[in-house]
Design a protein around this motif. Structure first.
Motif, PDB file in Angstrom:
ATOM      1  N   GLN A 139      37.812  42.920  37.436  1.00 54.10           N
ATOM      2  CA  GLN A 139      38.803  43.622  38.377  1.00 54.10           C
ATOM      3  C   GLN A 139      39.532  43.017  39.661  1.00 54.10           C
ATOM      4  O   GLN A 139      40.255  43.048  39.865  1.00 54.10           O
ATOM      5  N   LYS A 143      42.803  41.648  40.888  1.00 53.30           N
ATOM      6  CA  LYS A 143      43.686  42.163  42.076  1.00 53.30           C
ATOM      7  C   LYS A 143      44.151  40.932  42.794  1.00 53.30           C
ATOM      8  O   LYS A 143      45.207  41.167  43.437  1.00 53.30           O
ATOM      9  N   TYR A 150      46.798  45.474  38.496  1.00 52.63           N
ATOM     10  CA  TYR A 150      45.555  45.993  39.151  1.00 52.63           C
ATOM     11  C   TYR A 150      45.996  47.402  39.419  1.00 52.63           C
ATOM     12  O   TYR A 150      44.986  48.301  39.115  1.00 52.63           O
ATOM     13  N   ILE A 155      42.647  50.429  34.725  1.00 49.58           N
ATOM     14  CA  ILE A 155      41.611  49.277  35.348  1.00 49.58           C
ATOM     15  C   ILE A 155      40.203  49.397  34.873  1.00 49.58           C
ATOM     16  O   ILE A 155      39.449  48.498  35.108  1.00 49.58           O
ATOM     17  N   ASP A 156      39.813  50.595  34.419  1.00 48.86           N
ATOM     18  CA  ASP A 156      38.586  51.044  33.968  1.00 48.86           C
ATOM     19  C   ASP A 156      38.334  50.630  32.525  1.00 48.86           C
ATOM     20  O   ASP A 156      37.189  50.613  31.819  1.00 48.86           O
ATOM     21  N   VAL A 161      41.739  44.996  31.175  1.00 52.95           N
ATOM     22  CA  VAL A 161      41.496  44.028  32.276  1.00 52.95           C
ATOM     23  C   VAL A 161      41.709  42.534  31.816  1.00 52.95           C
ATOM     24  O   VAL A 161      42.098  41.673  32.196  1.00 52.95           O
TER      25      VAL A 161
END
Length: 301
Positions: A139, A143, A150, A155-156, A161
């Motif tokens: 992550q 970013k 991002y 994002i989880d 990702v």
């Protein structure tokens, strides 16, 4: 009459399901679900699948129609949903679609974006990093390489990702820069309706929904799915936190607080995604349905 798809979008727990049913009943039509968490028949409480009474109030499609063990992605959904909409339009020029999964909504209304091929070793390396250093490490990479992605992707979700990162690394361009391809031609007109509220109201509704999920048996649902926790479908908010509790890593209170926090973050990303679409007409979540119908009719005419 022009073929129309009414797309209802907005953050989680805002009332999209209730509105979709009212509109489907008004136009005597059927509902396409574009919620990627509600496809799976083994998951219902944690994914906020509509209650039986709601499902009976109007015909629904793409709800609990897959198994968590099935390999099903957004490209598959685009194909299946477009096919179903075409069939439904033969009976009624108006069809309702509802969901908070921005990428899945976009796949139907505008088509998926094109991404260039990248060397397969990049994904292999990223999967190794995921295993050795964890999701937070990936992550942070994303970013730094593409802050816009991002802020907007799930994002989880490790697969999302890694997909964004492999494009960034393989093309040396931001993943988000490829999200501007020309829209596909559809044989229907899309009328997009967004529901929103003050952030504090959204957060309160999310917190209340999580409490109700726990009361309705979410812990037992997650416990029954523990043997399958390695599957991508279960790497989602509401399930992964309770796996931590069941494994003894977290207390129940902390796991519940993490579900609420992560769901609030998800709602924020949903709004960031949808607000980029100028075609969405936003309404307060308490707006009378007649006002929304009046707007839709004016757009159809």
């Amino acid at each position: 009459m022009t073929k129309v798809l009414i797309a209802i979008v907005g953050p989680t727990a805002i009332g999209k399901t209730a509105l979709s049913i009212k509109l489907a009943q008004h136009y005597n039509t059927e509902i396409i679900s574009a919620d990627s968490r509600q496809f799976y028949k083994e998951m219902s409480i944690g994914t906020a699948v509509p209650f039986k009474e709601e499902l009976n109030a109007a015909p629904h499609h793409f709800i609990q129609n897959k198994s968590i063990e099935d390999d099903y992605n957004v490209g598959d959904f685009e194909r299946d949903a477009i096919s179903k909409i075409s069939i439904l339009h033969e009976k009624n020029p108006i069809v309702v679609m509802v969901g908070g999964s921005g990428l899945y909504v976009k796949a139907v209304t505008k088509g998926l974006d094109y991404f260039p091929e990248v060397a397969p070793h990049i994904r292999t390396h990223l999967n190794l990093q995921l295993k050795e250093k964890g999701l937070i490490h990936l992550q942070e990479q994303l970013k730094s390489l593409d802050s816009e992605a991002y802020e907007t992707i799930a994002i989880d979700n490790p697969q999302r990702v890694i997909r964004a990162l492999e494009i960034c690394i393989g093309t040396e361009k931001p993943y988000s820069s490829f999200l501007t391809n020309p829209e596909k031609n559809r044989d229907f007109k899309t009328i997009s309706i967004g529901l929103n509220a003050e952030r504090s109201t959204i957060y309160d509704r999310i917190n209340q929904r999580v409490d109700v999920m726990i009361e309705n048996g979410l812990i037992d649902e997650v416990k029954s799915l523990s043997p399958y926790k390695h599957l991508n479908a279960l790497n989602t908010v509401g399930y992964k936190e309770l796996f931590q509790y069941l494994e003894g890593d977290w207390t129940l209170d902390f796991a519940i607080s993490e579900i609420k926090k992560n769901t609030r973050r998800f709602a924020k990303r949903q709004l960031t995604w949808f607000r980029k679409d100028d075609a969405i007409k936003w309404f307060d979540f308490e707006t009378d349905v007649e006002e929304i119908i009046q707007y839709i009719n004016s757009e159809i005419e």
